[in-house]
Design a protein around this motif. Structure first.
Motif, short mmCIF file in Angstrom:
data_model
loop_
_atom_site.label_atom_id
_atom_site.label_comp_id
_atom_site.label_asym_id
_atom_site.label_seq_id
_atom_site.Cartn_x
_atom_site.Cartn_y
_atom_site.Cartn_z
N ILE A 20 0.84 -1.20 0.00
CA ILE A 20 0.00 0.00 0.00
C ILE A 20 0.87 1.25 0.00
O ILE A 20 0.70 2.15 -0.82
CB ILE A 20 -0.94 0.02 1.22
N MET A 21 1.81 1.29 0.93
CA MET A 21 2.66 2.47 1.05
C MET A 21 3.51 2.66 -0.20
O MET A 21 3.66 3.78 -0.69
CB MET A 21 3.54 2.38 2.29
N SER A 22 4.06 1.59 -0.74
CA SER A 22 4.87 1.69 -1.95
C SER A 22 4.04 2.25 -3.11
O SER A 22 4.50 3.13 -3.85
CB SER A 22 5.44 0.33 -2.34
N ALA A 23 2.83 1.74 -3.26
CA ALA A 23 1.95 2.21 -4.33
C ALA A 23 1.61 3.68 -4.16
O ALA A 23 1.61 4.45 -5.13
CB ALA A 23 0.69 1.35 -4.37
N LEU A 24 1.33 4.08 -2.93
CA LEU A 24 0.94 5.47 -2.70
C LEU A 24 2.12 6.43 -2.76
O LEU A 24 1.93 7.62 -3.03
CB LEU A 24 0.21 5.60 -1.36
N HIS A 56 -2.85 5.38 12.13
CA HIS A 56 -1.51 5.91 12.45
C HIS A 56 -1.22 7.20 11.67
O HIS A 56 -0.10 7.72 11.73
CB HIS A 56 -0.44 4.85 12.16
N LYS A 57 -2.23 7.67 10.93
CA LYS A 57 -2.12 8.91 10.15
C LYS A 57 -1.04 8.85 9.07
O LYS A 57 -0.43 9.85 8.72
CB LYS A 57 -1.93 10.11 11.07
N PHE A 58 -0.82 7.64 8.53
CA PHE A 58 0.13 7.45 7.45
C PHE A 58 -0.54 7.61 6.08
O PHE A 58 0.13 7.88 5.09
CB PHE A 58 0.80 6.09 7.53
N TYR A 74 -7.19 6.89 -1.69
CA TYR A 74 -6.21 6.98 -0.61
C TYR A 74 -4.99 7.76 -1.09
O TYR A 74 -4.58 7.63 -2.24
CB TYR A 74 -5.78 5.57 -0.17
N THR A 75 -4.45 8.56 -0.18
CA THR A 75 -3.20 9.28 -0.43
C THR A 75 -2.30 9.11 0.78
O THR A 75 -2.77 8.89 1.89
CB THR A 75 -3.43 10.79 -0.66
N VAL A 76 -1.00 9.21 0.54
CA VAL A 76 -0.05 9.12 1.64
C VAL A 76 0.05 10.51 2.28
O VAL A 76 -0.01 11.52 1.59
CB VAL A 76 1.32 8.58 1.16
N THR A 77 0.16 10.57 3.60
CA THR A 77 0.33 11.83 4.31
C THR A 77 1.82 12.15 4.42
O THR A 77 2.67 11.29 4.18
CB THR A 77 -0.26 11.76 5.72
N ALA A 78 2.12 13.38 4.82
CA ALA A 78 3.52 13.76 5.03
C ALA A 78 4.14 12.89 6.12
O ALA A 78 5.29 12.44 5.99
CB ALA A 78 3.62 15.24 5.40
N GLY A 80 3.21 9.86 6.89
CA GLY A 80 3.35 8.52 6.33
C GLY A 80 4.57 8.42 5.43
O GLY A 80 5.32 7.44 5.49
N GLU A 81 4.79 9.45 4.63
CA GLU A 81 5.96 9.46 3.75
C GLU A 81 7.25 9.46 4.58
O GLU A 81 8.18 8.71 4.30
CB GLU A 81 5.93 10.67 2.83
N LYS A 82 7.28 10.27 5.61
CA LYS A 82 8.47 10.36 6.47
C LYS A 82 8.74 9.02 7.16
O LYS A 82 9.87 8.53 7.18
CB LYS A 82 8.27 11.46 7.51
#
Length: 99
Positions: A20-24, A56-58, A74-78, A80-82
Motif C-alpha cells: 500500500i505504502m509503496s503504491a501510494l 496511524h495517520k500514514f 487513498y493518499t499518503v500523508t507527510a 506517512g511518507e516520512k
C-alpha cells in the motif's frame, strides 16, 4: 546492526502495508479497487490494513462518488511518507551491513 533493526517500523511488517505504502508513494492517489488488484488482497484484508495505516495517520482517506457508485481514494500523508522513508532507510542500512 541492532540500531538499524530498532529503526524498523513494526507498522510496515506486513507485505500488504508495504505494498500500500509503496503504491501510494509513487502515485498521487489510488482507489480501493486499484490497490486491491495491485496488491492481490481480499476486500476485508485490504480494508483492515488500510484502517491501520489511517489510524496511524500514514494515509488519508477521501470518500466520494463517481456517478452513483462510491469511490474511496487513498493518499499518503507527510507523516506517512516520512515514516516509510525512515523504514526503507533502515532496511537499506541492514542490507549494506550484511553485504
Amino acid at each position: 546492526m541492532r540500531v538499524e533493526i530498532d529503526q524498523l517500523n513494526k507498522i510496515f511488517d506486513s507485505r500488504i502495508r508495504i505494498g500500500i505504502m509503496s503504491a501510494l508513494m509513487v502515485n498521487e492517489d489510488m482507489n480501493f479497487n486499484d490497490l486491491k488488484a495491485l496488491i492481490d488482497a481480499t476486500d476485508g484484508n485490504l480494508a483492515t490494513h488500510l484502517k491501520t495505516l489511517e489510524e496511524h495517520k500514514f494515509i488519508k482517506v477521501h470518500k466520494g462518488f463517481i456517478g452513483r457508485k462510491t469511490n474511496t481514494v487513498y493518499t499518503v500523508t507527510a507523516a506517512g511518507e516520512k515514516a516509510f522513508r525512515a523504514h526503507l532507510d533502515a532496511l537499506e542500512k541492514i542490507i549494506r551491513h550484511i553485504s
